[in-house]
Scaffold this active site. Structure first.
Site, PDB file in Angstrom:
ATOM      1  N   THR A  13      69.319 -46.854  57.191  1.00 48.62           N
ATOM      2  CA  THR A  13      69.502 -46.802  55.735  1.00 48.62           C
ATOM      3  C   THR A  13      70.972 -46.668  55.358  1.00 48.62           C
ATOM      4  O   THR A  13      71.519 -47.510  54.639  1.00 48.62           O
ATOM      5  CB  THR A  13      68.718 -45.602  55.161  1.00 48.62           C
ATOM      6  OG1 THR A  13      67.358 -45.744  55.569  1.00 48.62           O
ATOM      7  CG2 THR A  13      68.769 -45.599  53.640  1.00 48.62           C
ATOM      8  N   VAL A  14      71.628 -45.594  55.840  1.00 46.87           N
ATOM      9  CA  VAL A  14      73.013 -45.366  55.437  1.00 46.87           C
ATOM     10  C   VAL A  14      73.947 -46.388  56.088  1.00 46.87           C
ATOM     11  O   VAL A  14      74.880 -46.900  55.449  1.00 46.87           O
ATOM     12  CB  VAL A  14      73.454 -43.924  55.769  1.00 46.87           C
ATOM     13  CG1 VAL A  14      74.920 -43.717  55.443  1.00 46.87           C
ATOM     14  CG2 VAL A  14      72.589 -42.923  55.006  1.00 46.87           C
ATOM     15  N   ARG A  45      69.866 -49.543  68.606  1.00 50.16           N
ATOM     16  CA  ARG A  45      68.825 -49.926  69.567  1.00 50.16           C
ATOM     17  C   ARG A  45      68.054 -51.142  69.076  1.00 50.16           C
ATOM     18  O   ARG A  45      67.559 -51.936  69.847  1.00 50.16           O
ATOM     19  CB  ARG A  45      67.862 -48.751  69.793  1.00 50.16           C
ATOM     20  CG  ARG A  45      68.399 -47.784  70.842  1.00 50.16           C
ATOM     21  CD  ARG A  45      67.417 -46.703  71.141  1.00 50.16           C
ATOM     22  NE  ARG A  45      67.055 -46.000  69.898  1.00 50.16           N
ATOM     23  CZ  ARG A  45      66.389 -44.843  69.859  1.00 50.16           C
ATOM     24  NH1 ARG A  45      65.991 -44.276  70.982  1.00 50.16           N
ATOM     25  NH2 ARG A  45      66.120 -44.252  68.723  1.00 50.16           N
ATOM     26  N   LYS A 105      75.382 -33.731  59.223  1.00 50.64           N
ATOM     27  CA  LYS A 105      75.603 -32.314  58.900  1.00 50.64           C
ATOM     28  C   LYS A 105      75.049 -31.409  59.983  1.00 50.64           C
ATOM     29  O   LYS A 105      75.625 -30.364  60.284  1.00 50.64           O
ATOM     30  CB  LYS A 105      74.973 -31.974  57.550  1.00 50.64           C
ATOM     31  CG  LYS A 105      73.493 -32.321  57.485  1.00 50.64           C
ATOM     32  CD  LYS A 105      73.106 -33.034  56.213  1.00 50.64           C
ATOM     33  CE  LYS A 105      73.380 -34.501  56.339  1.00 50.64           C
ATOM     34  NZ  LYS A 105      72.850 -35.357  55.296  1.00 50.64           N
ATOM     35  N   GLY A 134      75.847 -36.182  49.535  1.00 51.69           N
ATOM     36  CA  GLY A 134      75.935 -37.639  49.403  1.00 51.69           C
ATOM     37  C   GLY A 134      77.293 -38.123  48.957  1.00 51.69           C
ATOM     38  O   GLY A 134      78.313 -37.833  49.584  1.00 51.69           O
ATOM     39  N   ILE A 136      79.005 -37.370  46.220  1.00 52.96           N
ATOM     40  CA  ILE A 136      79.843 -36.466  45.427  1.00 52.96           C
ATOM     41  C   ILE A 136      81.035 -36.053  46.282  1.00 52.96           C
ATOM     42  O   ILE A 136      80.836 -35.541  47.386  1.00 52.96           O
ATOM     43  CB  ILE A 136      79.064 -35.189  45.016  1.00 52.96           C
ATOM     44  CG1 ILE A 136      77.763 -35.548  44.305  1.00 52.96           C
ATOM     45  CG2 ILE A 136      79.939 -34.283  44.159  1.00 52.96           C
ATOM     46  CD1 ILE A 136      76.845 -34.335  44.080  1.00 52.96           C
ATOM     47  N   LYS A 205      74.595 -27.700  55.290  1.00 53.89           N
ATOM     48  CA  LYS A 205      75.634 -28.123  54.339  1.00 53.89           C
ATOM     49  C   LYS A 205      76.457 -26.935  53.832  1.00 53.89           C
ATOM     50  O   LYS A 205      77.678 -27.030  53.721  1.00 53.89           O
ATOM     51  CB  LYS A 205      74.978 -28.868  53.174  1.00 53.89           C
ATOM     52  CG  LYS A 205      74.363 -30.205  53.619  1.00 53.89           C
ATOM     53  CD  LYS A 205      73.438 -30.769  52.529  1.00 53.89           C
ATOM     54  CE  LYS A 205      72.815 -32.091  52.956  1.00 53.89           C
ATOM     55  NZ  LYS A 205      71.702 -32.482  52.050  1.00 53.89           N
ATOM     56  N   GLY A 302      70.663 -41.171  49.655  1.00 56.67           N
ATOM     57  CA  GLY A 302      70.469 -42.580  49.369  1.00 56.67           C
ATOM     58  C   GLY A 302      71.494 -43.427  50.093  1.00 56.67           C
ATOM     59  O   GLY A 302      72.572 -42.947  50.466  1.00 56.67           O
TER      60      GLY A 302
END
Lengths: 436, 436
Positions: A13-14, A45, A105, A134, A136, A205, A302
């Site tokens: 995703t990221v 992979r 993290k 994220g 910010i 975090k 996200g």
């Protein structure tokens, strides 16, 4: 100028978001960075997935260790996650003189000491804006924007899943278990949501932020971690009546005796801006001596919000790629030889205010007994809510808000209150922060 | 390492705050910066004041030009303000190879092109975090934190005086003039408050942010500036009933045809976090393509909050003091040769929504006439509020909220509406932004 070559570990995703944003905004980013930033190699992979995402525009390998040793790569972006292979890869990248950007993290909160020391020894940078809240830019704010200040405390809504669940519980008056199921169906919570709902993710975090704020080593093992699984809709409702919302906060606070480092559900006054952060959004409130309170708000997760943070770190590294190590912004805000080992206080020594809810027999003298126990423990009462018993009931709820008190003393008082014959069952205790 | 020697121009409120914070947090700041940062010389016309504040710990001079040429000084901090002597001093400092830190938004908004070009030519940095929103690190966020993004728009409450006045007008239902007097008595507004209440100060700040956000030159002369002096308490009340608050916003928005750059009173939905920024506080909301919305909130003025920003810039410069110019973060976020000259749109071409209030005769057909004129101008209506006439009155208020429309067309429609026999007097028009 010569482009910066990035090696990407993990194109999920990221990773996919990072590829997309770097491609879409390539020109805008190069205008800022002074040279192109390009992902030249990807290790995953799932080679077929990597081929599909990159469309043949980068070298693909299934061997991540080969990538982190590749002499053509300037910076390694680690987006695999977890403590296992990711740790070996990051350390190998550092050993090979690569700068590292990571969103991991968990890895940094648990193994940060070792990783930052290795980076320091090798003269490379480990950047982790994407690891907290994220997109910010809160890491940058703590590390650079507030560098004039003695930071007093940091309090953050830094886990979107739990904030979504708490918002829904309040909005709809539903119990935790129902809202969790709904959050899973909507994709706001994972199939195994343990790390989120038990507060572990938020604790990773706030641990990282505590290091940046106070110049102390990263030490997740000393954080107090309490999630939202035991929170009842009743308490959300009573809190609301008293002018408070319940949020899962990560809190790091400087005290005379040491540092408080804790994650737990917390009542905060509804009138504070941060109390109105709803749904999956994140916000971090920082109290510092010169600037006062500042708040940072945005999407905490996200693909593209996280990619925004990864790429901001890449731009920073690009600007400094060929400058000497002494010109770089230190990983942990303070220079590596300037960390101090302030003690992290055990939770019993934490000082905060409390919401106490108890079920009592509706008899005269009950309240006098309770308040005397609190007074004996030097715990003073800020507000009280006593409900009329329901039709035909002989029991009722009493809710007390205390002023600041030491947790160990509050626990002792609660034990005595639970021993009263007129008090039914357990006392519900939720911490409360005025955040002013 | 060798300390950084700072020359301070002006030791008034912010200069005094900078001295105090640098002294109080000297150790904490050096732990971050890697070397001590010390003010070694101060220039102020009030030599006695400078002596008093510094207590003999710095060289004091009444001759600011001597200071900016002093070979012992590494960085000049300009806190004199205004466009006059401050400009000559900043240019002379640059010419003498000094880095410059300034809180002077007016100077940079009006003469930024010349100053940044001189700094670029000389290979020195001009840093100005303190020029926008006090201690909130919004310049750093736009310049570095969001560097992955194509920024779509920036909207900010960036003048504390006007936000305090608007908050009070709403809270107490008082007219502008009364609240202004009260704000002056409390020290929230200056004896001559023109720059604040006419929107000029906010326009300086949004001009600087527009340059950082879009990579365009600083061009205050093209900004549209409208203050709050004509705002009536009635409109604040009606806006509230419709679910909106009125704030003085600085707005910079990227459009296909160019950049909107404007300051004016604006309705924004009460449910947005930024609508709840009250009193003298500041907040900036940024919409960017990857990260989405992020918000930055804090004190926008005051001695120590502004000092916090000045010193953050000093720490950044200290870290890079001896690195080559190519390794520095560019003043205006984009590399100096990468600015593009997007046109700033005239206000008639701006696209926004509108609040329209008009006084009408309470007769059938009035509303039909008005809505037909709007429909002819392709202006569609989002919401409407029509009040019953007061006892014994034949006139009433109609309030309309429009969807997005082009300002020139709205103005033309307003002229036609004002021409209707059933419409009494002028139409009040306030812009509205959904900020979503």
């Amino acid at each position: 100028m010569k482009p910066i070559n990035v090696g990407l570990l993990g194109i999920g995703t990221v990773g996919g978001g990072t590829w997309t944003v770097l491609s879409r905004n390539a020109e805008e980013i190069a205008r800022r960075a002074g040279r192109p930033i390009r992902i030249t190699a990807v290790a995953d992979r799932d080679v077929a997935l990597a081929q599909r995402v990159t469309g043949g525009a980068a070298r693909i390998t299934a061997d991540a260790f080969e990538l982190v040793r590749d002499p053509e790569i300037d910076v390694v972006v680690e987006l695999i996650g977890g403590y296992g292979i990711a740790k070996d890869l990051v350390l190998t990248a550092i050993e090979n003189g690569k700068h590292v950007v990571t969103a991991n993290k968990a890895l940094l909160a648990v193994h940060g000491k070792e990783i930052f020391a290795a980076a320091q020894a090798k003269g490379v940078t480990v950047a982790f804006e994407a690891a907290v809240a994220g997109g910010i830019p809160i890491i940058k704010a703590l590390r650079e924007g507030l560098s004039a200040n003695r930071i007093e405390w940091v309090a953050g809504i830094i886990n979107g899943t739990t904030n979504f669940i708490l918002s829904e519980m309040r909005d709809k008056g539903l119990p935790f278990a129902d809202v969790l199921k709904q959050a899973q169906a909507l994709g706001y919570a994972e199939a195994d949501p343990t790390f989120d709902i038990e507060g572990v993710d938020a604790a990773h975090k706030i641990t990282l932020m505590s290091a940046l704020a106070f110049g102390i080593p990263v030490q997740f093992d000393k954080a107090y971690v309490e999630g939202i699984t035991k929170l009842e809709a009743t308490d959300i409702k009573y809190a609301e009546q008293l002018g408070y919302r319940i949020k899962l906060l990560g809190i790091a606070r400087r005290r005379q005796a040491g540092i408080e480092l804790r994650v737990h559900p917390t009542l905060i006054p509804t009138k504070r801006l941060i109390a109105n952060v709803e749904g999956a959004m994140n916000a971090v409130l920082v109290q510092a001596d010169a600037v006062g309170s500042t708040l940072y708000y945005g999407k905490g997760a996200g693909a593209e919000p996280t990619a925004s943070a990864v790429i901001a770190d890449l731009v920073d590294i690009t600007r400094l790629a060929t400058a000497g190590a002494e010109h770089r912004v230190p990983h942990l805000a303070f220079q590596a030889d300037q960390l101090v080992d302030l003690p992290i206080l055990p939770i019993e020594e934490v000082q905060t205010a409390y919401y106490l809810r108890m079920r009592v027999e509706d008899k005269t003298g009950v309240l006098a007994d309770i308040t005397r126990i609190l007074a004996d423990g030097k715990i003073s009462i800020d507000a009280m809510l006593q409900k009329e018993p329901g039709e035909g009931e002989s029991q009722t709820d009493i809710i007390l808000l205390t002023h600041l008190a030491i947790e160990g003393q509050v626990n002792a008082a609660i034990a005595r209150i639970e021993g009263l014959a007129t008090v039914v069952g357990k006392v519900t205790r939720i911490r409360l922060e005025e955040l002013n």
